[in-house]
Enzyme design. Structure first.
Site, PDB file in Angstrom:
ATOM      1  CD  GLN A  64      -4.593  -8.438   3.208  1.00 28.11           C
ATOM      2  OE1 GLN A  64      -4.651  -7.236   2.989  1.00 28.11           O
ATOM      3  NE2 GLN A  64      -4.029  -9.273   2.357  1.00 28.11           N
ATOM      4  CD1 TRP A 108      -2.527   1.589   0.061  1.00 29.28           C
ATOM      5  CD2 TRP A 108      -2.964   1.244   2.229  1.00 29.28           C
ATOM      6  NE1 TRP A 108      -3.644   2.325   0.385  1.00 29.28           N
ATOM      7  CE2 TRP A 108      -3.936   2.136   1.694  1.00 29.28           C
ATOM      8  CE3 TRP A 108      -3.053   0.880   3.571  1.00 29.28           C
ATOM      9  CZ2 TRP A 108      -4.974   2.670   2.471  1.00 29.28           C
ATOM     10  CZ3 TRP A 108      -4.075   1.399   4.350  1.00 29.28           C
ATOM     11  CH2 TRP A 108      -5.025   2.293   3.797  1.00 29.28           C
ATOM     12  CE1 TYR A 120      -4.417  -1.358  -0.639  1.00 31.99           C
ATOM     13  CE2 TYR A 120      -2.622  -2.863  -1.101  1.00 31.99           C
ATOM     14  CZ  TYR A 120      -3.719  -2.499  -0.352  1.00 31.99           C
ATOM     15  OH  TYR A 120      -4.116  -3.296   0.701  1.00 31.99           O
ATOM     16  CG  ASP A 169      -1.696  -7.784   0.353  1.00 34.62           C
ATOM     17  OD1 ASP A 169      -2.598  -8.598   0.076  1.00 34.62           O
ATOM     18  OD2 ASP A 169      -1.922  -6.592   0.671  1.00 34.62           O
TER      19      ASP A 169
HETATM   20  P1  NAP Z   1       2.488  -1.468   8.111  1.00 33.40           P
HETATM   21  O1  NAP Z   1       3.081  -2.525   7.299  1.00 33.40           O
HETATM   22  O2  NAP Z   1       2.068  -1.768   9.504  1.00 33.40           O
HETATM   23  O3  NAP Z   1       3.477  -0.200   8.185  1.00 33.40           O
HETATM   24  C1  NAP Z   1       4.090   0.349   7.054  1.00 33.40           C
HETATM   25  C2  NAP Z   1       4.950   1.527   7.526  1.00 33.40           C
HETATM   26  O4  NAP Z   1       5.917   1.049   8.476  1.00 33.40           O
HETATM   27  C3  NAP Z   1       5.739   2.182   6.410  1.00 33.40           C
HETATM   28  O5  NAP Z   1       5.772   3.567   6.681  1.00 33.40           O
HETATM   29  C4  NAP Z   1       7.142   1.593   6.533  1.00 33.40           C
HETATM   30  O6  NAP Z   1       8.158   2.484   6.147  1.00 33.40           O
HETATM   31  C5  NAP Z   1       7.227   1.378   8.027  1.00 33.40           C
HETATM   32  N1  NAP Z   1       8.100   0.257   8.344  1.00 33.40           N
HETATM   33  C6  NAP Z   1       7.979  -1.034   7.957  1.00 33.40           C
HETATM   34  N2  NAP Z   1       8.975  -1.777   8.464  1.00 33.40           N
HETATM   35  C7  NAP Z   1       9.763  -0.920   9.172  1.00 33.40           C
HETATM   36  C8  NAP Z   1      10.956  -1.074   9.911  1.00 33.40           C
HETATM   37  N3  NAP Z   1      11.540  -2.250  10.051  1.00 33.40           N
HETATM   38  N4  NAP Z   1      11.489   0.023  10.526  1.00 33.40           N
HETATM   39  C9  NAP Z   1      10.902   1.226  10.423  1.00 33.40           C
HETATM   40  N5  NAP Z   1       9.766   1.439   9.726  1.00 33.40           N
HETATM   41  C10 NAP Z   1       9.196   0.376   9.100  1.00 33.40           C
HETATM   42  O7  NAP Z   1       1.206  -0.814   7.405  1.00 33.40           O
HETATM   43  P2  NAP Z   1       0.361  -1.074   6.077  1.00 33.40           P
HETATM   44  O8  NAP Z   1       1.120  -0.717   4.880  1.00 33.40           O
HETATM   45  O9  NAP Z   1      -0.955  -0.408   6.301  1.00 33.40           O
HETATM   46  O10 NAP Z   1       0.055  -2.649   6.109  1.00 33.40           O
HETATM   47  C11 NAP Z   1       0.841  -3.599   5.436  1.00 33.40           C
HETATM   48  C12 NAP Z   1       0.168  -4.089   4.171  1.00 33.40           C
HETATM   49  O11 NAP Z   1      -1.086  -4.697   4.462  1.00 33.40           O
HETATM   50  C13 NAP Z   1      -0.207  -2.963   3.204  1.00 33.40           C
HETATM   51  O12 NAP Z   1       0.906  -2.426   2.555  1.00 33.40           O
HETATM   52  C14 NAP Z   1      -1.192  -3.685   2.329  1.00 33.40           C
HETATM   53  O13 NAP Z   1      -0.530  -4.538   1.424  1.00 33.40           O
HETATM   54  C15 NAP Z   1      -1.972  -4.482   3.377  1.00 33.40           C
HETATM   55  N6  NAP Z   1      -3.179  -3.781   3.876  1.00 33.40           N
HETATM   56  C16 NAP Z   1      -4.395  -4.309   3.594  1.00 33.40           C
HETATM   57  C17 NAP Z   1      -5.550  -3.674   4.026  1.00 33.40           C
HETATM   58  C18 NAP Z   1      -6.876  -4.263   3.693  1.00 33.40           C
HETATM   59  O14 NAP Z   1      -7.901  -3.595   3.857  1.00 33.40           O
HETATM   60  N7  NAP Z   1      -6.926  -5.499   3.236  1.00 33.40           N
HETATM   61  C19 NAP Z   1      -5.476  -2.489   4.783  1.00 33.40           C
HETATM   62  C20 NAP Z   1      -4.215  -1.999   5.097  1.00 33.40           C
HETATM   63  C21 NAP Z   1      -3.076  -2.650   4.647  1.00 33.40           C
HETATM   64  P3  NAP Z   1       8.911   2.466   4.719  1.00 33.40           P
HETATM   65  O15 NAP Z   1       7.870   2.157   3.685  1.00 33.40           O
HETATM   66  O16 NAP Z   1       9.500   3.813   4.637  1.00 33.40           O
HETATM   67  O17 NAP Z   1       9.960   1.371   4.758  1.00 33.40           O
END
Ligand code: NAP
Length: 282
Positions: free
Chosen positions: A168, A25, A58, A53
């Protein structure tokens, strides 16, 4: 899958998938970040985080386009997950959305195709579309996202609904509501949950308890948050990391085993649910 000895789980179909994947995302939204995001995804694939994913939603397809570029050289090593929007989830709409996703992803099949959340279209019609896509070889499996336990029960009761492979949902230390009902329900059916926003979109990473705990293990807060998820059976975590060093950091969560005392302390700070609550979404 090319990566040996990576922690895996099994979908109801018998398909083995890694428990640590990669989210997308907001990837592909900024042209100045694309090259680094592609490098980050490829680094994750090299490390065995081969479940990727994405979703048509997105960036209105920008994330799928970026993923398509990132996996061109290694499509067969990747377990590709994408999602159809509920507004497209009628019969023709789902098929058209899938074909558009395939084009952006530059592949002939999606390994797991999810309904992004439940909208107004009958789930029976969406399942019909999924089945047609399976018959055509355009998707290999289907599942859902953001469905509460009562919606899951309804789903498995309709014809063909029991072929669902995963749900998910939002799940991390600060979002434990599913532990009351949805998670046990899925576990009973041997259906893994895919935990999205596993580091709460970065917000968990500055939590003082996580920081202190991370220090005590010479780890990072992200590793603690992911290790807490990954220690459980039937959980697939899909952190999004657009930077290679974050991907490498997340990968090391697989080596972190939290002690029983520390798990109890985390339960104290982030208490498990004691009553049913509406499913949280982001
Ligand atoms: P997340 O994975 O909890 O957090 C992403 C954020 O955390 C980004 O800003 C990333 O920074 C940072 N990050 C990740 N690993 C890190 C680390 N080791 N150290 C420091 N910062 C770190 O949030 P999300 O993107 O919402 O969720 C993950 C995935 O789930 C999404 O990308 C999407 O594919 C899926 N999703 C699905 C739904 C749904 O409705 N089905 C909703 C939300 C999300 P950088 O990018 O700068 O590395």
């Amino acid at each position: 899958m090319s990566a040996p000895a990576f922690q895996t789980t099994c979908l109801p179909s018998g398909q083995i998938v890694p428990t640590l994947g990669q989210g997308t995302w907001f990837m592909g939204d900024r042209s100045d970040l694309k090259a680094e995001e592609i490098r980050a995804l490829r680094r994750g694939i090299d490390l065995g985080m081969t479940l990727i994913d994405t979703a048509e939603m997105y960036g209105n397809g920008a994330a799928e386009t970026l993923v398509g570029t990132a996996i061109q050289h290694c499509r067969d090593d990747v377990f590709l997950v994408s999602k159809v929007l509920p507004s497209h989830a009628h019969l023709e709409g789902t098929i058209a959305a899938c074909e558009a996703s395939l084009k952006r992803l530059r592949t002939d099949r999606i390994d797991l195709y999810l309904l992004h959340w439940r909208g107004h279209v009958s789930i029976v019609e969406t399942i019909d579309a999924f089945n047609q896509l399976v018959d055509a070889g355009k998707i290999l499996h289907w599942g859902v996202s953001n469905l509460a336990q009562n919606d899951m029960q309804e789903l498995v009761n309709v014809p063909g609904g029991s072929a669902v492979q995963t749900n998910q949902v939002l799940y991390n230390l600060s979002r434990r509501g599913i532990e009351f009902d949805l998670l046990p329900w899925c576990r009973q059916r041997n259906m893994p949950i895919m935990a999205y926003s596993p580091v709460e979109q970065g917000r968990l990473l500055t939590h003082p308890t996580l920081s202190a705990l991370a220090n005590s293990y010479q780890a990072t807060p992200a590793q603690v948050a992911l290790a807490w998820l990954l220690r459980q059976d039937g959980i697939i975590a899909i952190p999004k990391a657009g930077k290679q060093n974050h991907v490498e950091d997340n990968h090391r969560a697989l080596d972190l085993a939290l002690s029983d005392d520390d798990l109890a302390m985390l339960d104290h700070i982030f208490p498990p649910p004691t009553a049913p609550a509406p499913l949280e979404v982001l």
